[in-house]
Design a protein around this motif. Structure first.
Motif, PDB file in Angstrom:
ATOM      1  N   LYS A  76      35.510  45.928  41.333  1.00  0.00           N
ATOM      2  CA  LYS A  76      37.063  46.504  42.553  1.00  0.00           C
ATOM      3  C   LYS A  76      37.412  47.788  41.107  1.00  0.00           C
ATOM      4  O   LYS A  76      38.791  47.550  40.969  1.00  0.00           O
ATOM      5  N   GLU A 116      40.785  45.598  32.020  1.00  0.00           N
ATOM      6  CA  GLU A 116      40.122  44.593  32.293  1.00  0.00           C
ATOM      7  C   GLU A 116      39.234  44.817  33.473  1.00  0.00           C
ATOM      8  O   GLU A 116      39.382  45.547  34.715  1.00  0.00           O
ATOM      9  N   GLU A 135      36.348  43.197  36.779  1.00  0.00           N
ATOM     10  CA  GLU A 135      36.117  42.426  36.762  1.00  0.00           C
ATOM     11  C   GLU A 135      34.494  42.464  37.579  1.00  0.00           C
ATOM     12  O   GLU A 135      34.555  43.681  38.226  1.00  0.00           O
ATOM     13  N   GLY A 160      31.571  38.160  40.598  1.00  0.00           N
ATOM     14  CA  GLY A 160      32.592  37.392  39.964  1.00  0.00           C
ATOM     15  C   GLY A 160      31.800  36.123  39.025  1.00  0.00           C
ATOM     16  O   GLY A 160      32.125  35.310  38.498  1.00  0.00           O
ATOM     17  N   THR A 207      35.195  36.302  30.129  1.00  0.00           N
ATOM     18  CA  THR A 207      35.135  35.302  30.467  1.00  0.00           C
ATOM     19  C   THR A 207      34.059  34.194  31.342  1.00  0.00           C
ATOM     20  O   THR A 207      33.233  34.886  32.216  1.00  0.00           O
ATOM     21  N   ASP A 243      34.527  32.743  34.151  1.00  0.00           N
ATOM     22  CA  ASP A 243      34.557  33.150  35.707  1.00  0.00           C
ATOM     23  C   ASP A 243      34.649  34.096  36.467  1.00  0.00           C
ATOM     24  O   ASP A 243      34.495  35.095  36.910  1.00  0.00           O
ATOM     25  N   GLY A 244      34.391  35.315  34.973  1.00  0.00           N
ATOM     26  CA  GLY A 244      33.553  37.350  34.990  1.00  0.00           C
ATOM     27  C   GLY A 244      34.478  38.300  35.285  1.00  0.00           C
ATOM     28  O   GLY A 244      33.873  39.128  35.786  1.00  0.00           O
ATOM     29  N   LYS A 245      35.306  37.775  34.367  1.00  0.00           N
ATOM     30  CA  LYS A 245      36.258  38.779  33.960  1.00  0.00           C
ATOM     31  C   LYS A 245      35.897  39.511  32.785  1.00  0.00           C
ATOM     32  O   LYS A 245      35.561  38.607  31.767  1.00  0.00           O
ATOM     33  N   TYR A 256      36.951  41.571  29.074  1.00  0.00           N
ATOM     34  CA  TYR A 256      38.469  42.371  28.653  1.00  0.00           C
ATOM     35  C   TYR A 256      38.214  43.264  27.377  1.00  0.00           C
ATOM     36  O   TYR A 256      37.155  42.740  26.777  1.00  0.00           O
TER      37      TYR A 256
END
Length: 409
Positions: free
Chosen positions: A320, A334, A336, A340, A386, A388-390, A392
């Motif tokens: 994305k 950021e 994604e 995910g 993270t 949940d698959g993000k 930074y």
């Protein structure tokens, strides 16, 4: 030493040199920090002979002098010293680089794999350039030498230790003329490193003239670039600019945490005369194993993609893109991840043991409003992944990463 005006530039002043977009302001500090980790830069002269007395110059004038420099002929001896605080990669980097041990087809002489060695430690190099179509870079080892030679349509790379040769035509490298001695997108001179640093110079950046120096026997002005914001892992970038030609001779990036420079790069010897044509000629030594880039490409095509590669390509369709949080040197990207998914769980078998060990050495578990994740730290570029698959990532501190994740929409 003559007093130099320390004129601080604004976004408008440096805008005459480079254009900016928000994404560019994020990428430049990271590029200067990370790139410069796998790239060819040049460390300072071993001995300086005192600060020269030069005419006054403003920061704006010095920036313009760099932009106007057009020296395309030079040769010299250089050094690069990189200390990003990353655990030793050992053979890991070569395994995952193009042409490395993890590839279906390999050559120890392939530039993308070999030049990864510049990511840490101190290296001595010899360089030569004669316009956009002829360059030579040699990395000197103990009793061995690795060279990349670009001459017209041909790019040759030779590893004397393994007696292997890699050969490609210019159209096969995927880059533009003059960019063939390093992986695509990697700055290859102090000038390119300096220009990338200056691209970040907006109202979040202080750019001043900070005295003079002598580098490789040449008089130079010192340009000092510093973030105004707190929270950046980059403390300062110092560029020694040749007073006569405007060519950056030395590039030093210091982390905000203090200690030795993360990247210390500069000429120890330089000559702006036209190099001898023989510098760019190359004939494979007798008995050397020669690998042709087009043959590797054809062989890979015959084998076809593996099921795993097809899965990876399919996952990329879900990518994305990048969202930039913040601005200037504190900007955080950021990202994604496709699907995910976060990092594979320990012991899952989804990651090679070497890679898992490397990540564990860098990882630091954190929590916040965003949930939980792991921060992977170096002296410059840090990344928060993270659960949940993000992801930074930015040239910012751990706390700044967590804050960015907490405020992300």
């Amino acid at each position: 030493m003559a007093s130099n005006d320390s004129a601080e530039t604004t976004g408008e002043a440096t805008g005459t040199v480079v254009g900016r977009r928000k994404a560019a302001r994020y990428m430049v500090p990271v590029a200067v920090a990370g790139v410069a980790a796998v790239t060819i830069g040049l460390v300072p002269a071993l001995a300086d002979s005192g600060d020269p007395d030069l005419p006054k110059i403003t920061a704006q004038e010095l920036v313009e002098k760099i932009a106007a420099s057009d020296e395309e002929q030079l040769s010299g001896t250089v050094k690069i010293s990189t200390d990003l605080g990353i655990p030793s990669l050992g053979g890991l980097a070569g395994s995952f680089a193009p042409g490395g041990q993890g590839s279906d087809s390999t050559s120890s002489a392939a530039p993308d794999a070999k030049l990864m060695e510049l990511a840490s430690g101190t290296h001595t190099l010899r360089v030569a350039a004669d316009g956009p179509d002829r360059q030579r870079l040699s990395i000197l080892g103990e009793g061995s030498e690795y060279s990349v030679v670009h001459n017209g349509d041909d790019v040759w790379a030779y590893d004397s230790e393994s007696n292997e040769v890699y050969h490609a035509r210019s159209e096969e490298t995927g880059g533009k003329a003059g960019k063939h001695t390093a992986p695509k997108g990697v700055p290859t001179t102090p000038k390119e490193l300096a220009e990338e640093a200056l691209a970040a110079a907006d109202d979040t950046t202080s750019v001043t003239v900070d005295g003079t120096a002598q580098v490789a026997g040449r008089d130079a002005y010192q340009l000092l670039i510093k973030p105004k914001q707190s929270g950046s892992t980059i403390g300062s970038v110092r560029v020694a600019v040749d007073a006569s030609t405007g060519v950056p001779l030395k590039f030093t990036l210091s982390p905000s945490s203090g200690g030795k420079a993360a990247i210390d790069a500069g000429f120890t010897k330089v000559d702006f005369a036209k190099p001898d044509a023989s510098s760019f000629s190359f004939t494979p030594p007798k008995g050397a194993e020669v690998t042709e880039a087009d043959e590797l490409k054809a062989e890979a095509g015959k084998k076809g993609a593996t099921d795993k590669a097809q899965q990876d390509l399919g996952a990329l369709e879900d990518f994305k893109g990048v969202n930039v949080i913040g601005e200037g040197w504190n900007a955080v990207a950021e990202i994604e991840l496709p699907g995910g998914a976060g990092l594979p769980a320990d012991g899952s078998g989804d990651m090679p043991a070497q890679a898992q060990q490397f990540l564990d050495a860098l990882g630091d578990k954190v929590t916040g409003d965003f949930g939980s994740g792991t921060v992977f730290r170096t002296r410059l570029v840090n990344a928060l992944m993270t659960d949940d698959g993000k992801v930074y990532v930015g040239a910012v501190t751990k706390d700044a990463l967590v804050k960015a994740a907490d405020t992300a929409e």
